[in-house]
Design an enzyme around this catalytic site. Sequence first.
Site, PDB file in Angstrom:
ATOM      1  N   HIS A 146     -49.014 -47.910   7.909  1.00  0.00           N
ATOM      2  CA  HIS A 146     -49.302 -46.560   7.575  1.00  0.00           C
ATOM      3  C   HIS A 146     -49.136 -46.463   6.100  1.00  0.00           C
ATOM      4  O   HIS A 146     -48.337 -47.269   5.231  1.00  0.00           O
ATOM      5  CB  HIS A 146     -48.084 -45.840   8.250  1.00  0.00           C
ATOM      6  CG  HIS A 146     -48.188 -44.543   7.902  1.00  0.00           C
ATOM      7  ND1 HIS A 146     -48.046 -43.717   6.918  1.00  0.00           N
ATOM      8  CD2 HIS A 146     -48.576 -43.368   8.774  1.00  0.00           C
ATOM      9  CE1 HIS A 146     -47.979 -42.615   6.988  1.00  0.00           C
ATOM     10  NE2 HIS A 146     -48.450 -42.345   8.280  1.00  0.00           N
ATOM     11  N   GLU A 148     -48.221 -44.505   3.953  1.00  0.00           N
ATOM     12  CA  GLU A 148     -46.878 -44.086   3.267  1.00  0.00           C
ATOM     13  C   GLU A 148     -46.099 -45.448   2.969  1.00  0.00           C
ATOM     14  O   GLU A 148     -45.595 -45.581   1.895  1.00  0.00           O
ATOM     15  CB  GLU A 148     -45.871 -43.190   3.983  1.00  0.00           C
ATOM     16  CG  GLU A 148     -44.751 -42.809   3.487  1.00  0.00           C
ATOM     17  CD  GLU A 148     -43.655 -41.778   4.175  1.00  0.00           C
ATOM     18  OE1 GLU A 148     -44.199 -40.916   4.678  1.00  0.00           O
ATOM     19  OE2 GLU A 148     -42.496 -41.964   4.203  1.00  0.00           O
ATOM     20  N   CYS A 217     -37.586 -36.426   6.660  1.00  0.00           N
ATOM     21  CA  CYS A 217     -37.866 -35.300   6.093  1.00  0.00           C
ATOM     22  C   CYS A 217     -37.554 -34.064   7.090  1.00  0.00           C
ATOM     23  O   CYS A 217     -37.628 -34.207   8.251  1.00  0.00           O
ATOM     24  CB  CYS A 217     -39.026 -35.040   5.337  1.00  0.00           C
ATOM     25  SG  CYS A 217     -40.635 -34.634   6.690  1.00  0.00           S
TER      26      CYS A 217
HETATM   27  S1  SF4 Z   1     -42.573 -32.480   4.112  1.00  0.00           S
HETATM   28 FE1  SF4 Z   1     -42.316 -34.484   5.331  1.00  0.00          FE
HETATM   29  S2  SF4 Z   1     -44.287 -34.389   6.625  1.00  0.00           S
HETATM   30 FE2  SF4 Z   1     -44.612 -32.957   5.107  1.00  0.00          FE
HETATM   31  S3  SF4 Z   1     -45.439 -34.104   3.620  1.00  0.00           S
HETATM   32 FE3  SF4 Z   1     -43.533 -34.242   3.168  1.00  0.00          FE
HETATM   33  S4  SF4 Z   1     -42.661 -36.068   4.119  1.00  0.00           S
HETATM   34 FE4  SF4 Z   1     -44.653 -35.871   4.959  1.00  0.00          FE
END
Ligand code: SF4
Length: 328
Positions: A146, A148, A217
């Site tokens: 991925h 990230e 998150c």
């Molecule tokens: S808030 Fe969470 S899901 Fe949205 S871009 Fe940032 S890390 Fe990704």
Amino acid sequence: MSVPPARAPEEPDQPFDDQRPQVRVLLASPHGFCAGVHRAIDAVRDALALHGAPVYVRRPIVHNMEVVRGLEAEGAVFVHELDEVPPGSVVLFSAHGVAPAVAEEARARGLIAFDAVCPLVAKVHREVIRHRREGRQIVLIGHRGHPEIEGTLGHVGDGSAVVVDSVAAVEALPLDPHAPTAFAVQTTFSVEDAAAIVEALRARCSDLAAPPTSDICYATSNRQAAVREVAARSDAVIVAGERFSSNASRLAEVAAALAPSVQLVAAAQDIDWPQLAGARVIGITAAASTPEQTVEAILQSLGARYRVDAEEVVGALETTVFKRLAVA
Ligand code: SF4
């Protein structure tokens, strides 16, 4: 949320016999765009407004093709690697973050680069850099491959971190149980799976440093909690999102543990209608990268086939907004 009304009778004086089956639709809230996705899309639009088209974007800015196609129509050009970008051009990096080597390559190629990494991904980068400085062995909980995770790995250097996505993978790790260790988590990982993996790590490591606040998150946690509530009450769940979106796939997995039938669809036309046959309650959610118009289109399609009684199932209230990225 809007669904079309029941069809009007052709003759006002005739009794109206609407043959459509009745369904209850439970719409998970929150669903759809998060603050990081808004910020990344705004960054592309701001760059286009300021620098003019074309503006190049390395990889999909967020994992949604409707978003990508919309930005392409506005003048963005999506590339896989920087060697596809002419020298002197403006280029943006996606919300998933990149390894420092990518930013260095952009500089070396004479590109004007802006990093639309989500601030919550950047927080994870800072954490792993600190753990590396402290000499800890680092375990990244996430999905190898991925973007990230690839970006985060790039911040600790090759071979300095291992990636695990299951308890079995933790058990197979060649870890020194007494060496200082730290873990970090992909922001869009499953909350429940991460908890089980961390527990397995604690059982193996006597000195395990954890993130000061959750790496998963707020948007991921809230959307997973909301779909859990909806799925527990539904006969079928529709998750709006791309298969290659980690966020969307995790929502589908969470729903699948609770609802008899789950489908992950990128667009309303992808709905498998026979799979919904007999469902009396249909749950709906959308990944953090899915635009609201996709959800609206799904509701419209349901409204065309069913008499819909819709309810919004409200979970966490989201107020997070990120400062716009300066692209001047
Ligand atoms: S808030 Fe969470 S899901 Fe949205 S871009 Fe940032 S890390 Fe990704």
